[in-house]
Design a protein around this motif. Sequence first.
Motif, mmCIF file in Angstrom:
data_model
loop_
_atom_site.group_PDB
_atom_site.id
_atom_site.type_symbol
_atom_site.label_atom_id
_atom_site.label_comp_id
_atom_site.label_asym_id
_atom_site.label_seq_id
_atom_site.Cartn_x
_atom_site.Cartn_y
_atom_site.Cartn_z
ATOM 1 N N LEU A 57 56.771 52.223 63.817
ATOM 2 C CA LEU A 57 58.161 52.890 63.893
ATOM 3 C C LEU A 57 58.713 52.631 62.626
ATOM 4 O O LEU A 57 59.548 53.689 62.117
ATOM 5 N N GLY A 58 58.689 51.513 62.134
ATOM 6 C CA GLY A 58 59.381 50.967 60.753
ATOM 7 C C GLY A 58 58.822 52.179 59.671
ATOM 8 O O GLY A 58 59.758 52.852 59.095
ATOM 9 N N PRO A 59 57.349 52.219 59.568
ATOM 10 C CA PRO A 59 56.801 53.234 58.551
ATOM 11 C C PRO A 59 57.348 54.796 58.743
ATOM 12 O O PRO A 59 57.821 55.415 57.719
ATOM 13 N N LEU A 60 57.308 54.892 60.043
ATOM 14 C CA LEU A 60 57.882 56.396 60.335
ATOM 15 C C LEU A 60 59.243 56.900 59.931
ATOM 16 O O LEU A 60 59.643 57.771 59.236
ATOM 17 N N ILE A 61 60.183 55.659 60.102
ATOM 18 C CA ILE A 61 61.681 55.891 59.882
ATOM 19 C C ILE A 61 61.745 55.773 58.319
ATOM 20 O O ILE A 61 62.455 56.696 57.831
ATOM 21 N N GLY A 62 61.029 54.958 57.631
ATOM 22 C CA GLY A 62 61.039 54.872 56.020
ATOM 23 C C GLY A 62 60.395 56.292 55.666
ATOM 24 O O GLY A 62 61.277 57.028 54.616
ATOM 25 N N TYR A 63 59.664 56.827 56.308
ATOM 26 C CA TYR A 63 59.053 58.359 55.743
ATOM 27 C C TYR A 63 60.039 59.332 56.142
ATOM 28 O O TYR A 63 60.498 60.074 54.977
ATOM 29 N N LYS A 64 60.754 59.428 57.053
ATOM 30 C CA LYS A 64 61.806 60.269 57.454
ATOM 31 C C LYS A 64 63.080 59.931 56.571
ATOM 32 O O LYS A 64 63.525 61.124 56.005
ATOM 33 N N LEU A 65 63.481 58.902 56.124
ATOM 34 C CA LEU A 65 64.550 58.968 55.337
ATOM 35 C C LEU A 65 64.299 59.184 53.884
ATOM 36 O O LEU A 65 65.093 59.931 53.290
ATOM 37 N N LYS A 66 63.033 58.943 53.332
ATOM 38 C CA LYS A 66 62.510 59.519 52.026
ATOM 39 C C LYS A 66 62.664 61.017 52.108
ATOM 40 O O LYS A 66 63.006 61.662 51.275
ATOM 41 N N GLU A 67 62.215 61.704 53.367
ATOM 42 C CA GLU A 67 62.086 63.088 53.321
ATOM 43 C C GLU A 67 63.368 63.421 53.330
ATOM 44 O O GLU A 67 63.674 64.837 52.710
ATOM 45 N N LYS A 68 64.640 63.165 54.034
ATOM 46 C CA LYS A 68 65.807 63.499 54.021
ATOM 47 C C LYS A 68 66.549 63.121 52.483
ATOM 48 O O LYS A 68 67.583 63.750 52.593
ATOM 49 N N GLY A 69 66.051 62.386 51.817
ATOM 50 C CA GLY A 69 66.549 62.212 50.448
ATOM 51 C C GLY A 69 67.851 61.457 50.259
ATOM 52 O O GLY A 69 68.831 61.944 49.530
ATOM 53 N N ILE A 70 68.066 60.336 51.172
ATOM 54 C CA ILE A 70 69.241 59.712 51.105
ATOM 55 C C ILE A 70 69.510 59.295 49.578
ATOM 56 O O ILE A 70 68.561 58.468 48.834
ATOM 57 N N ARG A 71 70.659 59.310 49.141
ATOM 58 C CA ARG A 71 70.832 59.090 47.680
ATOM 59 C C ARG A 71 71.637 57.787 47.389
ATOM 60 O O ARG A 71 71.207 57.325 46.354
ATOM 61 N N ASN A 72 72.380 57.226 48.607
ATOM 62 C CA ASN A 72 73.154 56.065 48.130
ATOM 63 C C ASN A 72 72.477 54.751 48.778
ATOM 64 O O ASN A 72 73.122 53.757 49.105
ATOM 65 N N ALA A 73 71.026 54.810 49.138
ATOM 66 C CA ALA A 73 70.238 53.596 49.532
ATOM 67 C C ALA A 73 68.974 53.794 49.092
ATOM 68 O O ALA A 73 68.241 54.829 49.015
ATOM 69 N N ARG A 74 68.256 52.511 48.928
ATOM 70 C CA ARG A 74 66.791 52.463 48.598
ATOM 71 C C ARG A 74 66.083 52.214 49.662
ATOM 72 O O ARG A 74 66.553 51.736 50.943
ATOM 73 N N ILE A 75 64.875 52.592 49.999
ATOM 74 C CA ILE A 75 63.883 52.635 51.248
ATOM 75 C C ILE A 75 62.580 51.934 50.837
ATOM 76 O O ILE A 75 61.848 52.174 49.761
ATOM 77 N N MET A 76 62.604 50.860 51.474
ATOM 78 C CA MET A 76 61.263 49.935 51.176
ATOM 79 C C MET A 76 60.359 50.245 52.498
ATOM 80 O O MET A 76 60.863 49.860 53.666
ATOM 81 N N GLY A 77 59.147 50.749 52.688
ATOM 82 C CA GLY A 77 58.401 50.698 53.718
ATOM 83 C C GLY A 77 58.264 52.143 54.561
ATOM 84 O O GLY A 77 59.104 52.560 55.056
#
Length: 200
Positions: A57-77
Motif C-alpha cells: 500500500l505505501g509504495p503504491l501511494i508513493g508511486y501515485k503521488l509522484k505520478e500526480k506531481g505534488i509540488r509542495n511536498a516530498r515523497i519518500m517510498g
Amino acid sequence: MRAAGRDIYYYDTVADFEAEKFAGRLLLLLMEELRAKRKSEIVFLCIGTDRSTGDSLGPLIGYKLKEKGIRNARIMGTLDHPVHAMNLETCMERLLTSFPNALVVAVDASVGNAEHVGFITLGRGPLKPGLGVKKELEAVGDIFITGIVGSSRSGDPLMLQSIRLSIVMRLADCISRSICLGMNVLERRVENFWREPAPF
C-alpha cells in the motif's frame, strides 16, 4: 468516524467514502502541526514493500503521488524505491539530515478488526511500522495515515501475502486522491497561512 478517546479518525472506502472530508481533516492536521512544530515543508513517508500484496500500500501511494506531481511536498517510498523494514532506519537518518525542517506524514498498511478492513485511519502522532507482522521498528512520523488491509486475528505474518489486490488498490486510490486534494488547498492557502501570527 472518530475512535472513542483517541485522536484517530476512520474513513470507510467501501461505503460513501468522501475524499473531501478526509482531505479537510488532513489539511487541518497539517496546518496545526506545521505551526506548532515550526516546520516549513512536508514529507510523505510511504512505508512498505512491493514484494507482498498487503504491504504494498505505501509504495503504491508513493508511486501515485509522484505520478500526480505534488509540488509542495516530498515523497519518500515508491514502487521503484520502497522504504521498508530493511532500510527504514537509513531512510530516517537521511530524511532528518536532508530535511530537518520537514513535517513527516507516515503512510503504511495496517491490520485491524475484521469489520474495519477497507477503512483508512488518520491521526496525529507517529506510527510503528511492522506491528501487524510482529516486527519491532522505530516509531516514525508526526501525522499518520494507514489503510487497514486485513484482520489482525490470525497473527500470521504470511497473511499479508494473500490480501486481495483490489482492497489495496481501492485504499491507495482513495488515500492518494485525498492527499492531492488536501495539498492543492494547502498550496493555495500557504502564503496567507505563513503571514498569520503564531497562537502564542
